[in-house]
Design a protein around this motif. Structure first.
Motif, PDB file in Angstrom:
ATOM      1  N   ALA A  95       0.893  -1.064  -0.064  1.00  0.00           N
ATOM      2  CA  ALA A  95      -0.119   0.065   0.143  1.00  0.00           C
ATOM      3  C   ALA A  95       0.862   1.340   0.099  1.00  0.00           C
ATOM      4  O   ALA A  95       2.070   1.236   0.178  1.00  0.00           O
ATOM      5  CB  ALA A  95      -1.019  -0.119   1.352  1.00  0.00           C
ATOM      6  N   MET A  96       0.193   2.193  -0.302  1.00  0.00           N
ATOM      7  CA  MET A  96       0.907   3.573  -0.242  1.00  0.00           C
ATOM      8  C   MET A  96       0.210   4.648   0.102  1.00  0.00           C
ATOM      9  O   MET A  96      -0.948   5.010  -0.076  1.00  0.00           O
ATOM     10  CB  MET A  96       1.280   3.896  -1.938  1.00  0.00           C
ATOM     11  N   ASP A  97       0.848   5.683   0.778  1.00  0.00           N
ATOM     12  CA  ASP A  97       0.254   6.725   1.395  1.00  0.00           C
ATOM     13  C   ASP A  97       0.423   8.113   0.280  1.00  0.00           C
ATOM     14  O   ASP A  97       0.837   7.937  -0.565  1.00  0.00           O
ATOM     15  CB  ASP A  97       0.709   6.963   2.947  1.00  0.00           C
ATOM     16  N   ASP A  98       0.014   9.264   1.006  1.00  0.00           N
ATOM     17  CA  ASP A  98      -0.116  10.147   0.184  1.00  0.00           C
ATOM     18  C   ASP A  98       1.380  10.700  -0.178  1.00  0.00           C
ATOM     19  O   ASP A  98       1.548  11.571  -0.921  1.00  0.00           O
ATOM     20  CB  ASP A  98      -0.890  11.391   0.785  1.00  0.00           C
ATOM     21  N   GLN A  99       2.282  10.388   1.013  1.00  0.00           N
ATOM     22  CA  GLN A  99       3.621  11.048   0.627  1.00  0.00           C
ATOM     23  C   GLN A  99       4.535  10.031  -0.020  1.00  0.00           C
ATOM     24  O   GLN A  99       5.555   9.929  -0.059  1.00  0.00           O
ATOM     25  CB  GLN A  99       4.375  11.056   2.002  1.00  0.00           C
ATOM     26  N   PHE A 100       3.834   9.102  -0.661  1.00  0.00           N
ATOM     27  CA  PHE A 100       4.631   7.986  -1.584  1.00  0.00           C
ATOM     28  C   PHE A 100       5.106   6.894  -0.847  1.00  0.00           C
ATOM     29  O   PHE A 100       5.855   6.090  -1.565  1.00  0.00           O
ATOM     30  CB  PHE A 100       5.611   8.450  -2.671  1.00  0.00           C
ATOM     31  N   ASN A 101       5.000   6.993   0.547  1.00  0.00           N
ATOM     32  CA  ASN A 101       5.819   5.901   1.426  1.00  0.00           C
ATOM     33  C   ASN A 101       5.075   4.591   1.004  1.00  0.00           C
ATOM     34  O   ASN A 101       3.750   4.608   0.800  1.00  0.00           O
ATOM     35  CB  ASN A 101       5.646   6.041   2.733  1.00  0.00           C
ATOM     36  N   ILE A 102       5.671   3.497   0.803  1.00  0.00           N
ATOM     37  CA  ILE A 102       5.261   2.047   0.499  1.00  0.00           C
ATOM     38  C   ILE A 102       5.296   1.355   1.735  1.00  0.00           C
ATOM     39  O   ILE A 102       6.649   1.236   2.413  1.00  0.00           O
ATOM     40  CB  ILE A 102       5.978   1.476  -0.793  1.00  0.00           C
ATOM     41  N   TYR A 103       4.275   0.698   2.045  1.00  0.00           N
ATOM     42  CA  TYR A 103       4.122  -0.305   3.083  1.00  0.00           C
ATOM     43  C   TYR A 103       3.636  -1.619   2.527  1.00  0.00           C
ATOM     44  O   TYR A 103       3.133  -1.848   1.932  1.00  0.00           O
ATOM     45  CB  TYR A 103       2.980   0.212   4.194  1.00  0.00           C
ATOM     46  N   ILE A 104       4.132  -2.457   3.460  1.00  0.00           N
ATOM     47  CA  ILE A 104       3.873  -3.749   3.526  1.00  0.00           C
ATOM     48  C   ILE A 104       2.664  -3.891   4.651  1.00  0.00           C
ATOM     49  O   ILE A 104       3.027  -3.501   5.749  1.00  0.00           O
ATOM     50  CB  ILE A 104       4.633  -4.954   3.910  1.00  0.00           C
ATOM     51  N   THR A 105       1.298  -4.505   4.493  1.00  0.00           N
ATOM     52  CA  THR A 105       0.342  -4.279   5.476  1.00  0.00           C
ATOM     53  C   THR A 105      -0.377  -5.633   5.341  1.00  0.00           C
ATOM     54  O   THR A 105      -0.585  -6.157   4.619  1.00  0.00           O
ATOM     55  CB  THR A 105      -0.642  -3.041   5.148  1.00  0.00           C
ATOM     56  N   GLU A 106      -0.812  -5.921   6.558  1.00  0.00           N
ATOM     57  CA  GLU A 106      -1.789  -6.975   6.925  1.00  0.00           C
ATOM     58  C   GLU A 106      -2.998  -6.344   7.660  1.00  0.00           C
ATOM     59  O   GLU A 106      -2.767  -5.833   8.521  1.00  0.00           O
ATOM     60  CB  GLU A 106      -1.021  -8.209   7.471  1.00  0.00           C
ATOM     61  N   ASN A 123       3.912 -12.962  10.041  1.00  0.00           N
ATOM     62  CA  ASN A 123       5.321 -13.548   9.403  1.00  0.00           C
ATOM     63  C   ASN A 123       5.022 -12.986   8.039  1.00  0.00           C
ATOM     64  O   ASN A 123       6.362 -13.003   7.310  1.00  0.00           O
ATOM     65  CB  ASN A 123       5.354 -15.078   9.627  1.00  0.00           C
ATOM     66  N   ALA A 124       4.045 -12.763   7.224  1.00  0.00           N
ATOM     67  CA  ALA A 124       3.988 -12.467   5.861  1.00  0.00           C
ATOM     68  C   ALA A 124       4.618 -11.133   5.706  1.00  0.00           C
ATOM     69  O   ALA A 124       5.210 -10.801   4.692  1.00  0.00           O
ATOM     70  CB  ALA A 124       2.437 -12.282   5.570  1.00  0.00           C
ATOM     71  N   ILE A 125       4.944 -10.368   6.949  1.00  0.00           N
ATOM     72  CA  ILE A 125       5.393  -9.011   6.654  1.00  0.00           C
ATOM     73  C   ILE A 125       6.981  -9.311   6.400  1.00  0.00           C
ATOM     74  O   ILE A 125       7.575  -8.552   5.491  1.00  0.00           O
ATOM     75  CB  ILE A 125       5.333  -7.980   8.037  1.00  0.00           C
ATOM     76  N   PRO A 126       7.989  -9.797   7.273  1.00  0.00           N
ATOM     77  CA  PRO A 126       9.137 -10.009   7.058  1.00  0.00           C
ATOM     78  C   PRO A 126       9.274 -10.855   5.847  1.00  0.00           C
ATOM     79  O   PRO A 126      10.437 -10.738   5.007  1.00  0.00           O
ATOM     80  CB  PRO A 126       9.747 -10.753   8.237  1.00  0.00           C
ATOM     81  N   ALA A 127       8.358 -11.565   5.364  1.00  0.00           N
ATOM     82  CA  ALA A 127       8.479 -12.538   4.237  1.00  0.00           C
ATOM     83  C   ALA A 127       8.533 -11.834   2.902  1.00  0.00           C
ATOM     84  O   ALA A 127       9.182 -11.926   1.926  1.00  0.00           O
ATOM     85  CB  ALA A 127       7.372 -13.829   3.965  1.00  0.00           C
ATOM     86  N   ALA A 128       7.370 -10.811   2.952  1.00  0.00           N
ATOM     87  CA  ALA A 128       7.300  -9.861   1.968  1.00  0.00           C
ATOM     88  C   ALA A 128       8.383  -9.089   1.685  1.00  0.00           C
ATOM     89  O   ALA A 128       8.981  -8.547   0.631  1.00  0.00           O
ATOM     90  CB  ALA A 128       5.969  -8.952   2.086  1.00  0.00           C
ATOM     91  N   TYR A 129       8.763  -8.394   2.836  1.00  0.00           N
ATOM     92  CA  TYR A 129      10.058  -7.791   3.033  1.00  0.00           C
ATOM     93  C   TYR A 129      11.390  -8.226   2.121  1.00  0.00           C
ATOM     94  O   TYR A 129      11.885  -7.742   1.148  1.00  0.00           O
ATOM     95  CB  TYR A 129      10.411  -7.118   4.388  1.00  0.00           C
ATOM     96  N   LYS A 130      11.725  -9.460   2.566  1.00  0.00           N
ATOM     97  CA  LYS A 130      12.760 -10.473   2.261  1.00  0.00           C
ATOM     98  C   LYS A 130      12.637 -10.510   0.528  1.00  0.00           C
ATOM     99  O   LYS A 130      13.332 -10.410  -0.509  1.00  0.00           O
ATOM    100  CB  LYS A 130      12.651 -11.631   2.942  1.00  0.00           C
ATOM    101  N   THR A 131      11.178 -10.897   0.106  1.00  0.00           N
ATOM    102  CA  THR A 131      10.836 -11.164  -1.247  1.00  0.00           C
ATOM    103  C   THR A 131      11.176  -9.855  -1.901  1.00  0.00           C
ATOM    104  O   THR A 131      11.543  -9.767  -3.146  1.00  0.00           O
ATOM    105  CB  THR A 131       9.442 -11.676  -1.561  1.00  0.00           C
ATOM    106  N   PHE A 132      10.639  -8.827  -1.589  1.00  0.00           N
ATOM    107  CA  PHE A 132      10.827  -7.489  -2.332  1.00  0.00           C
ATOM    108  C   PHE A 132      12.383  -7.401  -2.668  1.00  0.00           C
ATOM    109  O   PHE A 132      12.990  -6.900  -3.402  1.00  0.00           O
ATOM    110  CB  PHE A 132      10.276  -6.375  -1.548  1.00  0.00           C
ATOM    111  N   HIS A 133      13.117  -7.712  -1.341  1.00  0.00           N
ATOM    112  CA  HIS A 133      14.577  -7.298  -1.630  1.00  0.00           C
ATOM    113  C   HIS A 133      15.176  -8.170  -2.615  1.00  0.00           C
ATOM    114  O   HIS A 133      16.420  -7.909  -3.167  1.00  0.00           O
ATOM    115  CB  HIS A 133      15.090  -7.011  -0.257  1.00  0.00           C
ATOM    116  N   GLU A 134      14.861  -9.443  -2.587  1.00  0.00           N
ATOM    117  CA  GLU A 134      15.415 -10.368  -3.395  1.00  0.00           C
ATOM    118  C   GLU A 134      14.923 -10.260  -4.907  1.00  0.00           C
ATOM    119  O   GLU A 134      15.604 -10.812  -5.797  1.00  0.00           O
ATOM    120  CB  GLU A 134      15.119 -11.877  -2.847  1.00  0.00           C
ATOM    121  N   THR A 135      13.918  -9.669  -5.099  1.00  0.00           N
ATOM    122  CA  THR A 135      13.195  -9.734  -6.462  1.00  0.00           C
ATOM    123  C   THR A 135      12.978  -8.590  -7.147  1.00  0.00           C
ATOM    124  O   THR A 135      13.268  -8.059  -8.195  1.00  0.00           O
ATOM    125  CB  THR A 135      11.777 -10.456  -6.616  1.00  0.00           C
ATOM    126  N   ILE A 136      12.494  -7.294  -6.122  1.00  0.00           N
ATOM    127  CA  ILE A 136      12.247  -6.156  -6.811  1.00  0.00           C
ATOM    128  C   ILE A 136      13.235  -5.066  -6.787  1.00  0.00           C
ATOM    129  O   ILE A 136      13.620  -4.348  -7.589  1.00  0.00           O
ATOM    130  CB  ILE A 136      10.729  -5.486  -6.416  1.00  0.00           C
TER     131      ILE A 136
END
Lengths: 152, 137
Positions: A95-106, A123-136
């Motif tokens: 998700a993104m806020d008005d200041q373009f900050n991107i978050y992982i949310t559950e 656990n989805a939060i650190p998993a998404a963070y890890k996946t983001f850093h490895e793929t995007i």
């Protein structure tokens, strides 16, 4: 019958203690708990909020808005990849806020608040963070370099 | 193998809710015909061992000009932030979906209904917040 808000808050704290999480900040009046995680040896701050009456919101900042702004029009590639990742992976939501900050949310509805569900969503939060850093993130970095943008 | 027990449970919930259903037992897919603000749509529900996946395909943005695509993607991420229950995503072909995943362990009527209604809210948001951006292009 629904549980009083303070009991729900205590239940969340109990779940975090079972998971042996390092709580670095809490505000019992605002129902906020902040936890420090480590993903690939980097610190990740996860915030758990109880939003009465029905939602428990868990989030971590993924990309600072200033970084996104530096990418200019190219940031759409990041939007696109995040939304694709969200579609491919059960429980990853970006998700993104008005200041373009991107978050992982559950978000957990209180009717679904059990330890098993909380653990899965948390656990989805650190998993998404890890996946983001490895793929995007590598693509984001390459994009910035090709446009001579200095990402911190 | 898909979650047979969850499949039976969700089928029963939807029947109790009086929904119009197409049930494919072979493939383990339930399709629900919905009408939101006079617009017809189909909500699909798939089952895996651990998850009940409820989703609706909202439309494609593949053929839109790039600047419109950017606005749509940005808006989808903003809506993800503003609506706790809603989760938008896109596939490789730029089809936009709202997908809600329910852990089988958490599957009760109340939880399922919350997730199910979220995809209908997403459909409304698509019509009200995204379609105007698309129509402008």
């Amino acid at each position: 019958m629904s549980l009083p808000t303070d009991r729900l808050y205590q239940r969340i704290k109990f779940y975090l203690s079972l998971l042996k999480k390092k709580i670095i900040y809490e505000d019992e009046k605002k129902f906020i708990i902040t936890v420090e995680e480590r993903v690939n040896n980097e610190p990740l701050v996860v915030t758990v909020l109880y939003l009465p009456p029905v939602w428990i919101h868990i989030r971590a900042k993924l990309i600072d808005g200033s970084e996104m702004e530096k990418l200019g029009g190219s940031r759409y590639i990041i939007y696109r990849e995040l939304l694709k990742l969200s579609f491919r992976s059960a429980e990853f939501k970006f998700a993104m806020d008005d200041q373009f900050n991107i978050y992982i949310t559950e978000d957990i509805h209180i009717a679904a608040l059990t330890f098993d569900v909380f653990e899965e969503e948390y656990n989805a939060i650190p998993a998404a963070y890890k996946t983001f850093h490895e793929t995007i993130y590598p693509d984001m970095k390459a994009l910035a370099e090709s446009e001579k943008i200095d990402l911190t | 193998m898909f979650g047979a027990l969850a499949f039976e449970k969700v089928g029963r919930y939807l029947a109790l809710l009086g929904k119009k259903l197409d049930i494919d037992k072979e493939k383990g897919i339930i399709k629900v015909h919905e009408k939101v603000d006079n617009e017809e749509t189909v909500v699909e529900i798939r089952f895996t061992r651990n998850w009940v996946i409820t989703y609706v395909k909202l439309g494609s943005i593949k053929e839109l000009p790039n600047d419109t695509k950017i606005k749509v993607l940005e808006k989808l991420l903003l809506l993800n932030r503003n609506y706790a229950e809603v989760c938008f995503g896109i596939d490789e072909e730029y089809n936009v979906y709202c997908e809600e995943d329910t852990l089988v362990d958490a599957l009760t009527l109340d939880v399922f209904l919350e997730e199910y209604n979220a995809v209908l809210i997403a459909f409304e948001l698509w019509e009200k917040e995204i379609m105007p951006i698309i129509k402008k292009s």
